[in-house]
Design a protein around this motif. Sequence first.
Motif, PDB file in Angstrom:
ATOM      1  N   LYS A 188       4.587   2.133   1.820  1.00  0.00           N
ATOM      2  CA  LYS A 188       6.324   2.486   0.556  1.00  0.00           C
ATOM      3  C   LYS A 188       6.484   4.302   1.886  1.00  0.00           C
ATOM      4  O   LYS A 188       7.474   3.598   1.793  1.00  0.00           O
ATOM      5  CB  LYS A 188       5.569   2.575  -0.184  1.00  0.00           C
ATOM      6  CG  LYS A 188       5.475   1.479  -1.200  1.00  0.00           C
ATOM      7  CD  LYS A 188       4.928   2.205  -2.514  1.00  0.00           C
ATOM      8  CE  LYS A 188       4.522   0.179  -3.115  1.00  0.00           C
ATOM      9  NZ  LYS A 188       3.497   0.724  -4.059  1.00  0.00           N
ATOM     10  N   ALA A 189       5.357   4.402   1.367  1.00  0.00           N
ATOM     11  CA  ALA A 189       5.289   6.401   2.933  1.00  0.00           C
ATOM     12  C   ALA A 189       6.571   5.686   4.621  1.00  0.00           C
ATOM     13  O   ALA A 189       7.172   6.417   4.618  1.00  0.00           O
ATOM     14  CB  ALA A 189       4.620   6.586   2.769  1.00  0.00           C
TER      15      ALA A 189
ATOM     16  N   ILE B  41       2.392  10.222   6.579  1.00  0.00           N
ATOM     17  CA  ILE B  41       0.465  10.062   6.434  1.00  0.00           C
ATOM     18  C   ILE B  41       0.603  11.578   5.619  1.00  0.00           C
ATOM     19  O   ILE B  41       0.588  11.577   4.230  1.00  0.00           O
ATOM     20  CB  ILE B  41       0.355  10.492   7.703  1.00  0.00           C
ATOM     21  CG1 ILE B  41      -1.043  10.328   7.234  1.00  0.00           C
ATOM     22  CG2 ILE B  41       1.069  11.546   8.508  1.00  0.00           C
ATOM     23  CD1 ILE B  41      -1.878   9.389   6.649  1.00  0.00           C
TER      24      ILE B  41
ATOM     25  N   SER C 157       3.453  13.227   3.467  1.00  0.00           N
ATOM     26  CA  SER C 157       3.860  12.157   1.871  1.00  0.00           C
ATOM     27  C   SER C 157       2.546  11.691   0.861  1.00  0.00           C
ATOM     28  O   SER C 157       2.028  11.908   0.039  1.00  0.00           O
ATOM     29  CB  SER C 157       5.169  11.507   1.932  1.00  0.00           C
ATOM     30  OG  SER C 157       4.951  10.299   2.378  1.00  0.00           O
ATOM     31  N   THR C 158       1.565  10.480   1.913  1.00  0.00           N
ATOM     32  CA  THR C 158       1.091   9.677   1.256  1.00  0.00           C
ATOM     33  C   THR C 158      -0.500  10.134   1.246  1.00  0.00           C
ATOM     34  O   THR C 158      -1.104  10.470  -0.249  1.00  0.00           O
ATOM     35  CB  THR C 158       0.138   8.579   2.694  1.00  0.00           C
ATOM     36  OG1 THR C 158       1.075   7.728   3.052  1.00  0.00           O
ATOM     37  CG2 THR C 158      -0.794   7.957   2.277  1.00  0.00           C
TER      38      THR C 158
ATOM     39  N   CYS D 184      -2.926   5.736   9.862  1.00  0.00           N
ATOM     40  CA  CYS D 184      -2.623   6.070   9.236  1.00  0.00           C
ATOM     41  C   CYS D 184      -3.566   5.760   7.511  1.00  0.00           C
ATOM     42  O   CYS D 184      -3.389   6.797   6.497  1.00  0.00           O
ATOM     43  CB  CYS D 184      -0.752   6.576   8.531  1.00  0.00           C
ATOM     44  SG  CYS D 184      -0.023   7.256   9.829  1.00  0.00           S
ATOM     45  N   HIS D 185      -3.424   4.351   7.567  1.00  0.00           N
ATOM     46  CA  HIS D 185      -4.468   4.455   6.291  1.00  0.00           C
ATOM     47  C   HIS D 185      -5.341   3.944   6.546  1.00  0.00           C
ATOM     48  O   HIS D 185      -6.135   4.662   4.950  1.00  0.00           O
ATOM     49  CB  HIS D 185      -4.057   2.633   6.581  1.00  0.00           C
ATOM     50  CG  HIS D 185      -4.306   1.708   4.855  1.00  0.00           C
ATOM     51  ND1 HIS D 185      -4.378   2.336   3.768  1.00  0.00           N
ATOM     52  CD2 HIS D 185      -6.053   0.594   4.675  1.00  0.00           C
ATOM     53  CE1 HIS D 185      -4.906   1.668   3.316  1.00  0.00           C
ATOM     54  NE2 HIS D 185      -6.018   0.949   3.702  1.00  0.00           N
TER      55      HIS D 185
ATOM     56  N   ALA E 152      -5.612   7.845   5.350  1.00  0.00           N
ATOM     57  CA  ALA E 152      -5.777   8.804   3.792  1.00  0.00           C
ATOM     58  C   ALA E 152      -7.240   7.963   3.224  1.00  0.00           C
ATOM     59  O   ALA E 152      -7.620   8.489   2.457  1.00  0.00           O
ATOM     60  CB  ALA E 152      -4.549   7.912   3.968  1.00  0.00           C
TER      61      ALA E 152
ATOM     62  N   GLN F 248       0.451  12.384  -2.228  1.00  0.00           N
ATOM     63  CA  GLN F 248       0.276  11.625  -3.298  1.00  0.00           C
ATOM     64  C   GLN F 248      -1.238  11.549  -3.598  1.00  0.00           C
ATOM     65  O   GLN F 248      -1.353  11.291  -5.052  1.00  0.00           O
ATOM     66  CB  GLN F 248       1.069  10.234  -3.476  1.00  0.00           C
ATOM     67  CG  GLN F 248       2.055  10.217  -2.814  1.00  0.00           C
ATOM     68  CD  GLN F 248       3.268   8.639  -3.131  1.00  0.00           C
ATOM     69  OE1 GLN F 248       2.269   7.635  -3.915  1.00  0.00           O
ATOM     70  NE2 GLN F 248       3.917   8.802  -2.266  1.00  0.00           N
TER      71      GLN F 248
ATOM     72  N   THR G 285       0.945  -1.399   0.528  1.00  0.00           N
ATOM     73  CA  THR G 285      -0.312  -0.114  -0.075  1.00  0.00           C
ATOM     74  C   THR G 285       0.594   1.210   0.061  1.00  0.00           C
ATOM     75  O   THR G 285       2.176   0.827   0.076  1.00  0.00           O
ATOM     76  CB  THR G 285      -0.726  -0.070   1.428  1.00  0.00           C
ATOM     77  OG1 THR G 285       0.298  -0.106   2.477  1.00  0.00           O
ATOM     78  CG2 THR G 285      -1.622  -1.321   1.191  1.00  0.00           C
ATOM     79  N   THR G 286       0.172   2.722  -0.177  1.00  0.00           N
ATOM     80  CA  THR G 286       0.987   3.550  -0.389  1.00  0.00           C
ATOM     81  C   THR G 286       1.470   4.473   1.499  1.00  0.00           C
ATOM     82  O   THR G 286       2.881   4.058   0.986  1.00  0.00           O
ATOM     83  CB  THR G 286       0.305   4.943  -0.660  1.00  0.00           C
ATOM     84  OG1 THR G 286      -1.290   4.224  -1.898  1.00  0.00           O
ATOM     85  CG2 THR G 286       0.986   6.132  -1.280  1.00  0.00           C
ATOM     86  N   ILE G 287       0.826   3.410   2.336  1.00  0.00           N
ATOM     87  CA  ILE G 287       1.180   3.778   3.607  1.00  0.00           C
ATOM     88  C   ILE G 287       2.396   3.333   3.728  1.00  0.00           C
ATOM     89  O   ILE G 287       2.883   3.796   4.872  1.00  0.00           O
ATOM     90  CB  ILE G 287       0.015   4.013   4.036  1.00  0.00           C
ATOM     91  CG1 ILE G 287       0.392   4.753   5.465  1.00  0.00           C
ATOM     92  CG2 ILE G 287      -0.285   2.374   4.610  1.00  0.00           C
ATOM     93  CD1 ILE G 287       0.961   5.993   5.600  1.00  0.00           C
TER      94      ILE G 287
END
Lengths: 160, 278
Positions: free
Chosen positions: A91-92, A148, A150-151, A112-113, A116, A154, A87-89
């Motif tokens: 990777k972040a 968070i 940066s997520t 955070c997920h 987002a 994005q 997931t994006t988080i």
Amino acid sequence: MIEILEPSIVTLNVNGVDRKVTVKPSDTLLFTLRNELGLTGAKPGCENGDCGACTVLVDGWPIKSCLMLTVEALGKNILTVEGLKNTTIQKAFVENFSFQCGYCTSGFLMVCHALATVQPDANEAVIEEWLQSNICRCTGYEEIGNAIKSTLNQINTMQG
Amino acid sequence: MIPFDFEYYKPDTVEEAHKLYTQLNLKGKKPIYYGGGTEFISMARMNNRYAGAVIDIKGIPECNVNKIEKGKLVMGSAVTLTKIAESNLFPLLGYISRRIADHTIQGKITLGGNLLGTIIYKETMLPLLLTECQLVIYGRDGNRIVNIIDIYDRGLNLNEGEVLVQITIDEKYLTLPYRHVKRTKLEKIDYPLITMAAIKDGDNISVAFSGLYQYPIRSLEVERLLNDSKLPKKKKVLQIVNNLGIEVLDDIGGSSEFRKFIMEDMLNQVIEKLQEVC
């Protein structure tokens, strides 16, 4: 009416998969995830709802799994950190060095997920409000905050 | 882990819930009504609370209502603090809800749980006392509707087995000017040293406190002094603080003198901020 009077086999939907598991009415979701389903990503910390290390998502909202009975989660969608692969988080967190000892990481990842997903337009105050539910004893809050942010950036860039 | 076993029931109706309670109680099961369960689980884990059966009221539709209907805000007892805050139908209550525990736990704590738990602060009680809300309570004879003033004495005094179903507040209170201040010992997320809520209805300021005594309080005597236009501000605040009695909490969180000091500041804020609002 739902009645569970003794240890019973129930079906829990965890990370998109229906899992059959034996639960006692007094089992917490944290206990069932870790001890019955082998999903050890949710961590036992204070087991009192203070630290947030055991946070999972139930129907998309963060829940401290030490303060939820497993039987309350019947019919709901449970997401644990094991379900956040690629997931994006995730990777972040890697890119922003958002963990040190790692014990709190799964809880922070879940919060955070959820943030987002639920509130991608969250401002600084909202981010702070959500993240205050979790404690990092290594005090890596700056880096977690960066992950968070940066997520969210994005997501907002992708949405134009 | 909870060190004892219990039975779990999730009824679909309030009638079912009450009937279950009565039957389980007769069997000596020590049943409890269960909302968010945060207090029960954390206390049971330490063997400070016991139940042989829990009756989860979250499946009862009336307990999950959160809407304005016929000039009243109707909130079910199983509505979570997050839902109250997000819906923002009553900003003062929403603001208070956002300062109880933390954001994640607010998604689990229910309004009924906060009002009827054993933790002394019960901060959601403050706006309910200020708005003289009505409570829908289900018991042996079905639903009864009572004014909070008639049932509140250091806590909501429900009869054995009664279920708190809903709280209703007259719509006129929802948009009144308000003030909310919460002071903790150190951290933002903590039990209050004192939480104060105030509303202004016409020229009249009403005020309620949590953390001052062992129970939330709205004192008409405090309000009489607060609204006495003949008394200068400094004098009325001092009179209120000096007449709080010996019951003011004095514990590791803060001494009674410190709590009075904080209250003095809060009252000054209320007078300044609300008196300038028309």
